[in-house]
Scaffold this active site. Structure first.
Site, PDB file in Angstrom:
ATOM      1  N   GLU A  16       0.823  -1.222   0.000  1.00  0.00           N
ATOM      2  CA  GLU A  16       0.000   0.000   0.000  1.00  0.00           C
ATOM      3  C   GLU A  16       0.854   1.269   0.000  1.00  0.00           C
ATOM      4  OE1 GLU A  16      -0.546  -2.559   2.021  1.00  0.00           O
ATOM      5  OE2 GLU A  16      -2.634  -3.205   1.750  1.00  0.00           O
ATOM      6  N   PHE A  58     -12.011  -6.776  13.906  1.00  0.00           N
ATOM      7  CA  PHE A  58     -10.917  -7.322  13.108  1.00  0.00           C
ATOM      8  C   PHE A  58     -10.517  -6.314  12.020  1.00  0.00           C
ATOM      9  CE2 PHE A  58      -9.497  -9.801   9.346  1.00  0.00           C
ATOM     10  CZ  PHE A  58      -8.280 -10.191   9.868  1.00  0.00           C
ATOM     11  N   GLN A  59      -9.252  -6.025  11.926  1.00  0.00           N
ATOM     12  CA  GLN A  59      -8.702  -5.073  10.961  1.00  0.00           C
ATOM     13  C   GLN A  59      -9.319  -3.684  11.068  1.00  0.00           C
ATOM     14  OE1 GLN A  59      -8.452  -6.996   7.046  1.00  0.00           O
ATOM     15  NE2 GLN A  59      -6.445  -7.747   7.686  1.00  0.00           N
ATOM     16  N   LYS A  62     -17.532  -0.648   5.319  1.00  0.00           N
ATOM     17  CA  LYS A  62     -17.973  -1.679   4.393  1.00  0.00           C
ATOM     18  C   LYS A  62     -19.467  -1.586   4.078  1.00  0.00           C
ATOM     19  CE  LYS A  62     -17.955  -6.589   3.619  1.00  0.00           C
ATOM     20  NZ  LYS A  62     -17.336  -7.868   3.948  1.00  0.00           N
ATOM     21  N   MET A  64      24.284   8.688   2.574  1.00  0.00           N
ATOM     22  CA  MET A  64      24.175  10.008   3.181  1.00  0.00           C
ATOM     23  C   MET A  64      24.448   9.949   4.679  1.00  0.00           C
ATOM     24  SD  MET A  64      23.895  13.120   2.683  1.00  0.00           S
ATOM     25  CE  MET A  64      22.965  13.847   1.331  1.00  0.00           C
TER      26      MET A  64
HETATM   27  C1  TPP Z   1      12.301   5.801   5.405  1.00  0.00           C
HETATM   28  C2  TPP Z   1      13.582   6.445   5.789  1.00  0.00           C
HETATM   29  N1  TPP Z   1      14.361   5.908   6.752  1.00  0.00           N
HETATM   30  C3  TPP Z   1      15.525   6.483   7.098  1.00  0.00           C
HETATM   31  C4  TPP Z   1      15.937   7.633   6.497  1.00  0.00           C
HETATM   32  C5  TPP Z   1      17.248   8.293   6.906  1.00  0.00           C
HETATM   33  N2  TPP Z   1      18.185   8.304   5.772  1.00  0.00           N
HETATM   34  C6  TPP Z   1      18.363   9.393   5.000  1.00  0.00           C
HETATM   35  S1  TPP Z   1      19.411   9.137   3.748  1.00  0.00           S
HETATM   36  C7  TPP Z   1      19.686   7.553   4.218  1.00  0.00           C
HETATM   37  C8  TPP Z   1      20.620   6.678   3.464  1.00  0.00           C
HETATM   38  C9  TPP Z   1      20.129   6.369   2.117  1.00  0.00           C
HETATM   39  O1  TPP Z   1      20.947   5.367   1.570  1.00  0.00           O
HETATM   40  P1  TPP Z   1      20.860   4.956   0.057  1.00  0.00           P
HETATM   41  O2  TPP Z   1      19.456   4.759  -0.352  1.00  0.00           O
HETATM   42  O3  TPP Z   1      21.776   3.823  -0.195  1.00  0.00           O
HETATM   43  O4  TPP Z   1      21.309   6.254  -0.709  1.00  0.00           O
HETATM   44  P2  TPP Z   1      22.725   7.006  -0.768  1.00  0.00           P
HETATM   45  O5  TPP Z   1      22.696   8.066   0.282  1.00  0.00           O
HETATM   46  O6  TPP Z   1      23.788   5.990  -0.534  1.00  0.00           O
HETATM   47  O7  TPP Z   1      22.732   7.569  -2.133  1.00  0.00           O
HETATM   48  C10 TPP Z   1      18.957   7.256   5.366  1.00  0.00           C
HETATM   49  C11 TPP Z   1      18.996   5.968   6.074  1.00  0.00           C
HETATM   50  C12 TPP Z   1      15.091   8.184   5.517  1.00  0.00           C
HETATM   51  N3  TPP Z   1      15.369   9.320   4.882  1.00  0.00           N
HETATM   52  N4  TPP Z   1      13.931   7.566   5.172  1.00  0.00           N
END
Ligand code: TPP
Lengths: 162, 578
Positions: free
Chosen positions: B50, B112-113, B162, B477
């Site tokens: 979803e 439920f749900q 529903k 990042m």
């Molecule tokens: C759902 C979610 N969880 C955690 C984060 C924190 N976060 C920001 S950037 C990042 C790393 C992203 O890694 P990747 O997709 O490999 O991209 P890169 O930075 O290596 O290009 C994280 C964990 C986020 N932005 N969104």
């Protein structure tokens, strides 16, 4: 500074939680909140007392206005207006203080709405200062319970409502 | 004739001009799904989660400007939409999310749900509804679309028990609706607009900051006219990319935490900021007290709460960006004498000097694949003619920095919430809306795994989405922050112990997988991917040490930028000073 804000809202399910959610979600204070119907059953009016500097109050008013169910927001503090609040105070005075309690109630135009063997319940309506004053005077007499309605407010004549 | 709630829902959606909805079935929406089975005009795209459905609807909305629609079941189906809804809310994207709910009789019984999805989504929707009677259904759907798409757009959720889907009523479609408590301001105050026009004509160092509002209101043309008419440079927020042509000579690219040197310098030196459809997010302003110390600020936005929320504003203009700019341009053309050509010479010279001093660059001579090289190649090979979605992290920032977006609605990225896993489903949504366009998701190896199940959705629906994974084997990042601010302690950001083989993974879903491990392979892989009319995963094995620069450290003023050499070789800089 403290502001009294009147909010006209659609009388719908969930509106109160939208308003309270706005305050809690954005970290604004609510000092008191009262809600009631208006002459139009589809519209309720909420009176909110809140505290904040000009920036915060501006945001609060704007954020309230932005809520879909809010019809009108009036910051009463900026207008000439009347404010009232009601309290009920249950005092349980010593025998020798009973007369004094009744005298204080009378001075403040309070009404005794209940009396028992040990307690009087006094209802007082007025502005905040008045309420604070009577509370101060009754405190040494032994306040057992204390409920206040929260403020309601209305602009004086000459200031259009909706 | 009376028809069921399910049919009323479908007819209402058709009346709203909806052709595609994204969704996932379940118990309480079975009736609706049953009617969708034979439906010709309204197509449901089955996603594999979803969250994917909501992001796909969001990508569809960003690419087309129309509301995206999602349909899910109650309970877990509904709660799975929350991240998608919050993502859309933060970026002001119009969505209508329809969630099934347990029968009205059971609401509140921990059935439920059952989930109180109206309560859960209250803070992250523009508005939400619980329909209690089938007679309200058509009107509510109309209101939902109206609220989602007008004013400052946003997601609206409609919770549909529903029994409402099975009860019958006449289908009465309200052609017009009016909500007395909802009246967005579209026309800007004329007096304020005049004042702004005069300020612009006199400013010595003016700068436009364009945000997502430019795109939401369809005001790119008007913005360009304003900039060209008055010769004012334009910088964009992450959400504003594409609102003004990135390749235009007046463009300074993006500002903020990973903005260009020259954009950030310009903000700090400007004497007038014209902020258009943006909200001064902290990623844009950096340290707020040090933001634009010399500038007076004109702020145009449809949402009054955006104005004076974070920064002081000298000329607030509440209104629709397109309408305000139309009037402003007219005022400038007809009433304001051109005064700027002479006084601004120094300003354009200064901007040119900053551009020369620190252009956007990286180590172009490296043998290893640099992520920026991949982005530049994508730009070069597509001629900028593509819809780019991104995940979140370094991949997103490089895609923002090294690709020039010339047209609105070609940049789909989760700005406000920063949702990893957004890009791929969003690209699917955009591809569905524009089957013939090249749609590319620029991804990280971490983010892509957050909604990788949508490969099935892309393949089954023959959507030729291209995914370019900038594979650094890290949550890049976060690793970058750990390197710079946490003594290179890579706590839980190293993914390479188990990173799936993305090529095989794509193949397992009957998509195409390609890989480049050498710089020389980048171009052939891209060309091949763009040639194939199928879903393609490209695994670019990049230099894991690469970082996003410039970078404004959290809490610093936006002209306090870090650059690679300053961190690596401070001694060199000292020598240069001597
Ligand atoms: C759902 C979610 N969880 C955690 C984060 C924190 N976060 C920001 S950037 C990042 C790393 C992203 O890694 P990747 O997709 O490999 O991209 P890169 O930075 O290596 O290009 C994280 C964990 C986020 N932005 N969104």
């Amino acid at each position: 500074m403290r502001h009294t804000i009147s909010v006209l809202v659609e009388n719908k399910f969930g509106v109160l939680s939208r308003i309270s959610g706005l305050f809690s979600g954005r970290g604004y204070n609510i000092e008191s909140l009262s809600v009631g119907e208006t002459t139009d059953a589809n519209i309720s009016v909420m009176t909110i007392v809140t505290v904040g500097d000009d920036w915060i109050i501006e945001q609060i008013t704007k954020q309230l206005n932005k809520l879909i169910d809010v019809i009108k927001v009036i910051d009463m503090t900026e207008l000439d207006h009347v404010e009232r609040e009601m309290v009920m105070i249950k005092v349980s005075p010593r025998q020798e203080d009973k007369a004094e309690v009744l005298r204080i109630a009378e001075i403040f135009r309070g009404r005794i709405v209940d009396s028992g063997a040990k307690t009087y319940t006094i209802e007082v309506t007025g502005e905040e200062k008045k309420i604070e004053a009577i509370v101060e005077l009754l405190r040494p007499m032994g306040i057992k319970e204390f409920v206040r309605t929260g403020k309601i407010a209305m602009a004086r004549e000459g200031i259009k409502k909706s | 004739m009376k028809i069921s709630g399910s049919e009323i829902l479908i007819e209402s959606l058709k009346k709203e001009g909806v052709r595609h909805i994204f969704g996932y079935p379940g118990g309480v929406v079975l009736n609706i799904f049953d009617f969708l089975h034979d439906e010709k005009e309204l197509q449901l795209i089955l996603t594999r989660h979803e969250q994917g459905a909501v992001h796909a609807a969001d990508g569809y909305a960003r690419a087309t400007g129309k509301a995206g629609v999602a349909l899910v079941t109650s309970g877990p189906g509904a709660t799975n939409t929350v991240t998608g809804i919050a993502t859309a809310a933060m970026d002001s994207i119009p969505l209508v999310v329809i969630s099934g709910q347990v029968p009205t009789m059971l609401i509140g019984n921990d059935a439920f749900q059952e989930a109180d999805i109206v309560g859960i989504t209250r803070p992250c929707t523009k508005y939400n509804f619980l329909i209690k009677d089938v007679s309200e259904l058509a009107r509510t759907i109309k209101e939902a679309f109206h609220i989602a798409t007008t004013g400052r757009p946003g997601p609206v959720l409609v919770d549909l028990p529903k029994d409402v889907t099975t009860s019958k009523a006449e289908f009465i479609w309200p052609e017009q609706i009016k909500l007395r408590s909802y009246n967005p301001t579209y026309e800007g105050n004329r007096h304020m607009i005049n004042q702004a026009a005069h300020m612009i004509s006199k400013a010595k160092k003016p700068l436009i900051i364009a945000g997502g509002g430019v795109i939401a209101s369809g005001a790119s043309k008007e913005l360009r006219e304003l900039a060209e008419l008055t010769d004012v440079p334009v910088t964009m927020t992450l959400m504003g990319l594409g609102g003004f042509p990135g390749s235009h000579k007046l463009s300074l690219g993006m500002l903020g935490m990973h903005g260009t040197y020259y954009a950030n310098k310009a903000v700090q030196d400007a004497d007038l900021l014209i902020a258009i459809g943006m909200r001064f997010d902290d990623r844009v302003t950096g340290k707020i007290d040090a933001f634009a110390p010399n500038a007076r600020i004109i702020h145009i936005d449809i949402d009054p709460t955006s104005i004076r929320k974070n920064v002081r504003v000298d000329v607030p203009i509440v209104g629709d960006v397109k309408r305000v700019l139309t009037v402003m341009n007219k005022v400038i053309r007809e009433e304001v004498k051109e005064q700027w050509s002479e006084v601004r010479k120094a300003w354009s010279k200064q901007l040119e000097a900053w551009k020369k001093e620190r252009p956007m660059t990286y180590d172009r001579d490296a043998d290893i694949i640099k992520p920026q090289y991949v982005i530049e190649k994508i730009y070069e090979l597509t001629g900028g003619n593509a819809i780019i979605a991104t995940e979140v992290g370094q991949n997103q920032m490089w895609a923002a920095q090294f690709f020039k977006y010339d047209k609105p609605r070609t940049w789909l990225s989760s700005g406000g919430l920063g949702t990893m896993g957004y890009g791929f489903p969003a690209a699917i949504g955009a591809q569905l809306a524009f089957p013939d366009k090249l749609v590319i998701d620029i991804a990280g190896d971490g983010s892509i795994q957050m909604n990788i199940q949508e490969l099935a959705t892309a393949v089954i629906n023959k959507l030729p989405v291209k995914v370019a994974i900038l594979n650094n084997r890290f949550l890049g990042m976060v690793r970058q922050w750990q390197e710079l601010f946490f003594h290179e302690r890579y706590s839980h950001t190293k993914l390479d112990e188990i990173i799936p083989d993305f090529v095989k993974l794509a193949e397992a879903y009957n998509a195409v997988g390609l890989r480049a491990t050498k710089k020389s392979e980048v171009e052939p892989v891209l060309k091949e991917a763009f040639r194939i009319k199928r879903t393609v995963f490209m695994d670019f094995v990049i230099d894991w040490t690469e970082k996003v620069y410039p970078m404004v450290p959290a809490g610093a003023a936006i002209d306090q930028m870090l650059f690679p050499e300053e961190k690596k070789k401070p001694e060199k800089k000292l020598k240069a000073v001597k």
